[in-house]
Write a protein that holds these residues in place. Structure first.
Motif, PDB file in Angstrom:
ATOM      1  N   ALA A  26       0.825  -1.207   0.000  1.00  8.31           N
ATOM      2  CA  ALA A  26       0.000   0.000   0.000  1.00  8.31           C
ATOM      3  C   ALA A  26       0.862   1.260   0.000  1.00  8.31           C
ATOM      4  N   GLY A  27       2.005   1.209   0.682  1.00  7.98           N
ATOM      5  CA  GLY A  27       2.884   2.369   0.756  1.00  7.98           C
ATOM      6  C   GLY A  27       3.542   2.729  -0.557  1.00  7.98           C
ATOM      7  N   ARG A  28       3.418   1.857  -1.557  1.00  9.62           N
ATOM      8  CA  ARG A  28       3.992   2.097  -2.872  1.00  9.62           C
ATOM      9  C   ARG A  28       2.921   2.283  -3.947  1.00  9.62           C
ATOM     10  N   THR A  29       1.655   2.280  -3.538  1.00 12.08           N
ATOM     11  CA  THR A  29       0.558   2.200  -4.500  1.00 12.08           C
ATOM     12  C   THR A  29      -0.430   3.344  -4.300  1.00 12.08           C
ATOM     13  N   ASP A  30      -0.801   3.998  -5.392  1.00 14.01           N
ATOM     14  CA  ASP A  30      -1.881   4.991  -5.339  1.00 14.01           C
ATOM     15  C   ASP A  30      -3.225   4.280  -5.346  1.00 14.01           C
ATOM     16  N   PRO A  31      -4.248   4.828  -4.696  1.00 21.89           N
ATOM     17  CA  PRO A  31      -4.266   6.067  -3.927  1.00 21.89           C
ATOM     18  C   PRO A  31      -3.907   5.874  -2.448  1.00 21.89           C
ATOM     19  N   TYR A  32      -3.535   4.643  -2.058  1.00 18.55           N
ATOM     20  CA  TYR A  32      -3.377   4.311  -0.643  1.00 18.55           C
ATOM     21  C   TYR A  32      -2.247   5.094   0.027  1.00 18.55           C
ATOM     22  N   ARG A  33      -1.129   5.222  -0.677  1.00 18.89           N
ATOM     23  CA  ARG A  33       0.023   5.861  -0.040  1.00 18.89           C
ATOM     24  C   ARG A  33      -0.262   7.315   0.345  1.00 18.89           C
ATOM     25  N   ALA A  34      -1.203   7.954  -0.328  1.00 18.58           N
ATOM     26  CA  ALA A  34      -1.502   9.359  -0.053  1.00 18.58           C
ATOM     27  C   ALA A  34      -2.190   9.571   1.287  1.00 18.58           C
ATOM     28  N   VAL A  35      -2.735   8.501   1.891  1.00 16.32           N
ATOM     29  CA  VAL A  35      -3.418   8.644   3.184  1.00 16.32           C
ATOM     30  C   VAL A  35      -2.641   7.959   4.307  1.00 16.32           C
ATOM     31  N   ALA A  36      -1.369   7.664   4.081  1.00 16.38           N
ATOM     32  CA  ALA A  36      -0.533   7.058   5.120  1.00 16.38           C
ATOM     33  C   ALA A  36      -0.296   8.044   6.259  1.00 16.38           C
ATOM     34  N   ALA A  37       0.072   7.505   7.399  1.00 15.16           N
ATOM     35  CA  ALA A  37       0.359   8.364   8.559  1.00 15.16           C
ATOM     36  C   ALA A  37       1.588   9.239   8.340  1.00 15.16           C
ATOM     37  N   LEU A  38       2.569   8.684   7.614  1.00 13.99           N
ATOM     38  CA  LEU A  38       3.818   9.399   7.333  1.00 13.99           C
ATOM     39  C   LEU A  38       4.108   9.333   5.843  1.00 13.99           C
ATOM     40  N   LEU A  39       4.856  10.309   5.351  1.00 12.24           N
ATOM     41  CA  LEU A  39       5.340  10.304   3.972  1.00 12.24           C
ATOM     42  C   LEU A  39       6.866  10.197   3.978  1.00 12.24           C
ATOM     43  N   HIS A  40       7.390   9.342   3.131  1.00 14.24           N
ATOM     44  CA  HIS A  40       8.833   9.162   2.995  1.00 14.24           C
ATOM     45  C   HIS A  40       9.213   9.683   1.608  1.00 14.24           C
ATOM     46  N   LEU A  41       9.879  10.838   1.567  1.00 17.34           N
ATOM     47  CA  LEU A  41      10.264  11.488   0.328  1.00 17.34           C
ATOM     48  C   LEU A  41      11.737  11.226   0.063  1.00 17.34           C
ATOM     49  N   CYS A  42      12.043  10.730  -1.125  1.00 14.20           N
ATOM     50  CA  CYS A  42      13.424  10.435  -1.509  1.00 14.20           C
ATOM     51  C   CYS A  42      13.792  11.314  -2.689  1.00 14.20           C
ATOM     52  N   ALA A  43      14.766  12.196  -2.499  1.00 18.32           N
ATOM     53  CA  ALA A  43      15.164  13.156  -3.507  1.00 18.32           C
ATOM     54  C   ALA A  43      16.644  12.966  -3.841  1.00 18.32           C
ATOM     55  N   VAL A  44      17.037  13.377  -5.051  1.00 21.25           N
ATOM     56  CA  VAL A  44      18.402  13.166  -5.519  1.00 21.25           C
ATOM     57  C   VAL A  44      18.995  14.500  -5.959  1.00 21.25           C
ATOM     58  N   ARG A  45      20.174  14.790  -5.470  1.00 24.82           N
ATOM     59  CA  ARG A  45      20.859  16.043  -5.783  1.00 24.82           C
ATOM     60  C   ARG A  45      21.342  16.051  -7.224  1.00 24.82           C
ATOM     61  N   ASP A  46      21.027  17.111  -7.965  1.00 20.12           N
ATOM     62  CA  ASP A  46      21.491  17.233  -9.353  1.00 20.12           C
ATOM     63  C   ASP A  46      23.006  17.318  -9.416  1.00 20.12           C
TER      64      ASP A  46
END
Length: 235
Positions: A215-235
């Motif tokens: 669920a944490g990897r799948t829409d629309p379920y991940r959008a209502v999780a208790a926490l969000l894990h954002l992974c960003a990459v430096r250019d």
């Protein structure tokens, strides 16, 4: 130092983080890692045991000392490549040179109502080109879901965050992009369970973990999780 109430959350974040590290860096590469607000040291110690050089930054003196005491029980090699610094974790950019770290973790902030810009700027400043930023924030836009579904209308109303206090994923993504660290992947953490929910043993625990991971990897379920894990990459 990890507690039963945090084990499910830690397992989910760990698997997501390891997925991103594996995809981003060659196997066997020893990374320079910064863990901002190291707290109980779970991720810092885990990554040090995997061979990486880890720096933990912690504002709370007692928490920093507790992680140092835990380090004393580790083998010499792990102690040598791990350090814990007691400094203000909200001002990361002031403590290290630009581009010092391959991976930067910040799994306890910003909080609702905080201005995330300065924190994000500090995290991005110390991240090397091509480096990975792992940011975990409360999903304030979905905080009312659990009390509402349980019929706790007062609790739901209390948690309906005003627009100026919500940590909106699109706003965070825009802030990251503006500092040349665009969002690469995001996950939901604990879609079906509340923070602090213990992980049951046996088959029930395996099924719960599998359901939360998917669920944490799948829409629309991940959008209502208790926490969000954002992974960003430096250019």
């Amino acid at each position: 130092m990890d507690t039963d109430g945090h084990r499910l959350r830690q397992l989910l974040i760990t698997r997501q983080l390891d997925e991103q590290i594996t995809a981003r860096f060659p196997v066997g590469r020893r990374l320079k890692v910064l863990d901002v607000a190291v707290r109980d040291g779970h991720q810092a110690l885990r990554l040090a045991r995997a061979g990486h050089r880890v720096t933990g930054l912690e504002s709370d003196q007692e928490l920093a000392d507790a992680v140092r005491r835990t380090l004393l029980e580790e083998p010499e090699g792990i102690r040598e490549r791990t350090r814990v610094i007691h400094e203000d974790s909200r001002n990361t950019g002031a403590h290290f040179l630009p581009g010092s770290f391959d991976v930067v973790l910040c799994h306890t902030g910003p909080a609702p109502g905080d201005e995330p810009g300065p924190l994000l700027a500090g995290l991005g400043r110390v991240l090397a080109p091509g480096g990975l930023l792992s940011l975990v924030v409360p999903n304030t836009e979905a905080a009312a879901m659990r009390p509402g579904l349980a019929g706790d209308w007062a609790g739901a109303l209390e948690r309906l965050a005003p627009a100026d206090r919500a940590l909106r994923r699109d706003a965070l993504a825009a802030g990251l992009a503006g500092m040349s660290t665009p969002l690469h992947r995001w996950y939901g953490v604990q879609v079906f369970t509340a923070p602090g929910t213990p992980l049951p043993g046996g088959e029930e625990g395996e099924l719960l973990l599998a359901a939360e991971e998917r669920a944490g990897r799948t829409d629309p379920y991940r959008a209502v999780a208790a926490l969000l894990h954002l992974c960003a990459v430096r250019d």
